[in-house]
Motif scaffolding. Structure first.
Motif, PDB file in Angstrom:
ATOM      1  N   ALA A  61     -49.288   1.976   7.852  1.00 50.57           N
ATOM      2  CA  ALA A  61     -48.598   2.298   9.099  1.00 50.57           C
ATOM      3  C   ALA A  61     -49.589   2.531  10.234  1.00 50.57           C
ATOM      4  O   ALA A  61     -49.375   2.087  11.372  1.00 50.57           O
ATOM      5  N   THR A  62     -50.694   3.223   9.934  1.00 48.70           N
ATOM      6  CA  THR A  62     -51.715   3.476  10.950  1.00 48.70           C
ATOM      7  C   THR A  62     -52.332   2.175  11.439  1.00 48.70           C
ATOM      8  O   THR A  62     -52.585   1.988  12.634  1.00 48.70           O
ATOM      9  N   ALA A  63     -52.565   1.242  10.508  1.00 48.64           N
ATOM     10  CA  ALA A  63     -53.121  -0.060  10.886  1.00 48.64           C
ATOM     11  C   ALA A  63     -52.136  -0.830  11.768  1.00 48.64           C
ATOM     12  O   ALA A  63     -52.533  -1.504  12.732  1.00 48.64           O
ATOM     13  N   ALA A  64     -50.836  -0.721  11.471  1.00 49.87           N
ATOM     14  CA  ALA A  64     -49.820  -1.393  12.294  1.00 49.87           C
ATOM     15  C   ALA A  64     -49.788  -0.796  13.693  1.00 49.87           C
ATOM     16  O   ALA A  64     -49.659  -1.519  14.692  1.00 49.87           O
ATOM     17  N   LEU A  65     -49.927   0.521  13.792  1.00 52.68           N
ATOM     18  CA  LEU A  65     -49.975   1.160  15.106  1.00 52.68           C
ATOM     19  C   LEU A  65     -51.189   0.700  15.900  1.00 52.68           C
ATOM     20  O   LEU A  65     -51.118   0.494  17.116  1.00 52.68           O
ATOM     21  N   ALA A  66     -52.314   0.536  15.202  1.00 50.69           N
ATOM     22  CA  ALA A  66     -53.544   0.128  15.884  1.00 50.69           C
ATOM     23  C   ALA A  66     -53.423  -1.258  16.487  1.00 50.69           C
ATOM     24  O   ALA A  66     -54.133  -1.595  17.444  1.00 50.69           O
ATOM     25  N   ARG A  67     -52.532  -2.069  15.952  1.00 50.41           N
ATOM     26  CA  ARG A  67     -52.340  -3.420  16.490  1.00 50.41           C
ATOM     27  C   ARG A  67     -51.411  -3.438  17.700  1.00 50.41           C
ATOM     28  O   ARG A  67     -51.252  -4.460  18.347  1.00 50.41           O
ATOM     29  N   THR A  68     -50.801  -2.289  17.988  1.00 48.89           N
ATOM     30  CA  THR A  68     -49.920  -2.211  19.155  1.00 48.89           C
ATOM     31  C   THR A  68     -50.765  -2.077  20.416  1.00 48.89           C
ATOM     32  O   THR A  68     -51.639  -1.209  20.488  1.00 48.89           O
ATOM     33  N   PRO A  69     -50.535  -2.907  21.426  1.00 45.21           N
ATOM     34  CA  PRO A  69     -51.401  -2.917  22.618  1.00 45.21           C
ATOM     35  C   PRO A  69     -51.140  -1.754  23.567  1.00 45.21           C
ATOM     36  O   PRO A  69     -50.720  -1.919  24.711  1.00 45.21           O
ATOM     37  N   MET A  70     -51.365  -0.523  23.077  1.00 43.49           N
ATOM     38  CA  MET A  70     -51.140   0.644  23.917  1.00 43.49           C
ATOM     39  C   MET A  70     -52.075   0.692  25.114  1.00 43.49           C
ATOM     40  O   MET A  70     -51.766   1.309  26.129  1.00 43.49           O
TER      41      MET A  70
END
Length: 245
Positions: free
Chosen positions: A105-114
């Motif tokens: 889940a953390t890796a998926a969040l890191a791929r979000t272009p925040m």
């Protein structure tokens, strides 16, 4: 925000994890939905909903989480991921991005272009709209969509002026790109919904703000959250290119 499923928000501001625990029955779904929307509206960006300790009746959890995800789909940089290590709460749902571990889940969040998200907090004063226009102009320049500068400025001006004139509360303006679109939202602390009744009479001295948003945006809407609302719109560069052709 107590709920029957006891929705907990991590106290650590650097965390995007919301944990649901206990028994989620259909009668509790609305309260849990409000808690998740409150979290998503209070802190920009996607969240991870940990349902590892959640027990649900039937497909209640899947329907609830999918509904929340659809609700925020057009908000700037908002999304919902599910952490369900055993699959007991969500099963084989195709409507939700389900992760089996916190690392995943953390890796998926890191791929979000925040990093592409721009925000500014404003007070309901006369100069608020000007500051909001500066924000969208900055974003359009950064993200290579100068053709959206004018329509985005029109939309955000009307959103902000509506808060100044009717809500009278502090607000947050959010702007982010996604794929070929630009997402703009204004979050305030009034639950008074904007009323759109189509074309205003020619003799009317007001009421054209929402018509302008409807004209420049492909989609727009207003979502109630427990302590206010989020008014959002989505614009596409291709719409502007086509209109000039």
């Amino acid at each position: 925000m107590p709920t029957d499923a006891r929705c907990l928000v991590e106290s650590d501001e650097s965390s995007a994890v919301v944990r649901l625990s206990g028994l989620l029955e259909p009668t509790a779904a609305d309260r849990v939905r409000d808690a998740l929307l409150a979290r998503l509206s209070a802190r920009p960006g996607p969240i991870v909903v940990d349902v590892g300790r959640l027990r649900a009746t039937g497909d209640t959890a899947v329907r609830l989480l999918a509904e929340v995800r659809r609700t925020v789909a057009d908000w700037p940089a908002a999304d919902l991921l599910v952490l369900d290590p055993t699959g007991a709460a969500t099963g084989a749902s195709g409507d939700l991005p389900v992760c089996a571990s916190l690392d995943e889940a953390t890796a998926a969040l890191a791929r979000t272009p925040m990093a592409a998200l721009l925000t500014v907090d404003l007070t309901p004063t006369v100069g608020a709209a000007r500051r909001a226009r500066e924000l969208v102009a900055d974003g359009c320049a950064r993200w290579g969509v100068p053709e959206l500068t004018e329509p985005a400025a029109i939309a955000v001006t009307e959103m902000v002026n509506n808060v100044v004139a009717h809500a009278g509360t502090p607000m947050t303006v959010l702007v982010a790109p996604r794929d070929s679109s630009l997402r703009v939202a204004v979050r305030d602390h009034s639950r008074r919904q904007p009323a759109y009744a189509g074309l205003a009479p020619l003799t009317s001295t007001g009421g054209r703000g929402l018509l302008l948003i409807d004209t420049v945006a492909r989609r727009w809407g207003s979502t109630l959250v427990p302590d206010g609302k989020v008014v959002w719109c989505v614009m596409y560069a291709e719409d502007e290119t086509g209109s000039r052709g």
